[in-house]
Design an enzyme around this catalytic site. Structure first.
Site: not given
Ligand code: EPZ
Length: 438
Positions: A32-33, A126, A131, A314, A406
């Protein structure tokens, strides 16, 4: 043109008769991701894109619908999604779809790359934390884009995108992918430091390169991009979904079953496999499959979620549910998201003994769960509650399965293939009928 029609609304539920050992084989779908950013990236070329091993999940349809609304066309044939993006003329994303999913944010980088402009509402996704997208915007600005947030919408534009040296303040999967896309057709070279190394980041880089981009280093924490003038259509197969695979591995562990998970890349699941072995499962690796079995009560452990290749966030609810039935006290620390233990109260209603303090859950293993009516607070927690229902004595009803639909293709069908007694129902009459049979 064949479109897939998705049902799966708020009213739908899973109903499960528990205490069944899962046994047999399950085939894992495309990630998915990975497929979601690939669909976004397809708008960067003005040709035809074939995405094979495409999972039939709700978020894929939402992303494909967004491409359609921008002027593109798409259709599904088997597990291939074909997208025609030549006639895309708009870079303004439809608000009603953008807010549905987190992955809509990838359209910003893709549209900025092709049209030097993008207008999108803040992404949904989610509810596992705030986020923010500051790292995405930091990357776009470093490449020369002007980015403003007005009335909750992201307005990005650039007369010219140029290469840059970008140091991510924290490891972000989404920001790494988004900046990689925005830099693919920028003038000159871009380096992304402190990049995310997840397999789906590598998949997106390989996909972009198959369209003619020039990206090196994906999978390490330094990614180098040489901007190219244009990108062409491609045909590409999505990497298997390591999180879907791990979910079935924990379902096997929690039900003391014996399951062969097929169409996986074992290397992607090393952190998960290590934890399953540590708590007493037998794990056997093959070239493209992993077998997980458990014959006795499992043991305790400590686990802390980390960026890849650490233990994946995840997979946090899935191991927590399994440890809640283990012998001893375990500690689960969530270091990526600030609100990813919302399932704890639901699990407690099934008899789990789980105490959440900040970003840590202290779990005292119990001998058994008893079936109950629970609600899925998000995608992975929902899947974990289904695992709890499979292991529990009696009947469990999991509400709000729209979250699960989803991200998991044919979740109940694949579980029935492993011997689970689970059905998708959407009214009280079906629930009564199931209970009478159980
Ligand atoms: C992706 O989310 C995945 N979603 C998430 O999967 C997954 O949990 C996550 O990566 C971590 O592996 C998709 O790919 C659609 P991050 P993403 O940016 O990109 C902070 C699932 O269950 N952050 O790696 O949103 C953020 O708040 C979903 O399939 C900032 O502060 O995750 C988090 O604490 C849930 N500023 C950390 O970084 C930013 O600009 C990691 O988030 C971006 C992120």
């Amino acid at each position: 043109m064949r479109y897939i029609v998705f049902s799966g609304g708020k009213m739908e539920r899973y109903i499960i008769a528990g205490k069944k050992r899962l046994e047999g084989k399950v085939k894992i779908s495309g990630a998915k991701n990975s497929v979601l950013p690939l669909i976004a990236a397809s708008v960067m070329n003005n040709g035809v894109t074939h995405i094979h091993n495409c999972p039939k999940i709700r978020d894929v349809l939402v992303m494909a619908e967004i491409v359609g609304r921008l002027g593109g066309k798409f259709f599904f044939s088997g597990d291939t999604l074909t997208l025609f993006t030549e006639n895309i003329r708009s870079w303004i994303l439809p608000e009603d779809l953008t807010g549905e999913i987190r992955a809509s944010v990838f359209m910003t980088g893709a549209l900025l790359s092709r049209f030097k402009a993008a207008e999108t509402a803040k992404p949904g996704g989610c509810n596992i934390g705030s986020r923010p997208i500051d790292q995405h915007l930091k990357g776009f600005r470093a490449l020369g884009a002007e980015v403003n947030i007005r009335h909750g919408a992201i307005m990005a534009s650039a007369s010219d995108l140029h290469g840059s040296h970008i140091f991510m303040d924290m490891v972000s999967v989404g920001a790494t992918i988004n900046v990689m896309m925005a830099a693919s057709m920028a003038r000159g070279n871009t380096t992304i430091e402190n990049a995310a190394k997840e397999p789906h980041v590598v998949d997106v880089a390989n996909f972009l390169n198959s369209m003619g981009a020039n990206i090196k280093g994906a999978g390490t924490d330094v990614i180098r991009i040489k901007g190219v003038d244009t990108l062409h259509g491609t045909s590409y197969a999505v990497v298997p979904d390591m999180i879907e695979a791990g979910t079935y591995m924990f379902a096997a562990a929690a039900t003391k079953g014996d399951v062969l998970v097929k169409n996986v890349i074992p290397k992607h699941l090393e952190a998960t496999t290590a934890k399953l072995e540590e708590i007493g499962c037998d794990v056997e690796e093959f070239d493209d499959a992993i077998r997980v079995s458990a014959s006795r009560r499992l043991g305790r452990t400590h686990v802390k979620t980390q960026p890849y290749p650490g233990y994946p966030t995840d997979m946090q609810p899935q191991i927590a549910v399994t440890l809640a039935l283990a012998n001893g006290t375990s500690i689960v620390t969530e270091s990526i998201f600030e609100n990813r233990f919302k399932y704890a109260d639901e699990l407690a209603r099934m008899g789990a003994c789980i105490k959440v303090e900040g970003n840590t859950a202290i779990i005292d293993g119990v001998e058994k769960f008893t079936g109950a009516e629970v609600s899925a607070p998000d995608l992975r927690a929902g899947a974990a509650l289904v695992i709890a229902g499979l292991a529990a004595e009696g009947v469990t009803v999991v509400d709000d399965i729209v979250y699960i639909l989803r991200g998991y293709e044919d979740f109940d069908g694949k579980l029935r293939g492993l011997g689970a007694e689970i059905e998708r129902v959407n009214n009280a009459k079906d629930i009564r009928k199931f209970r009478l049979r159980a």
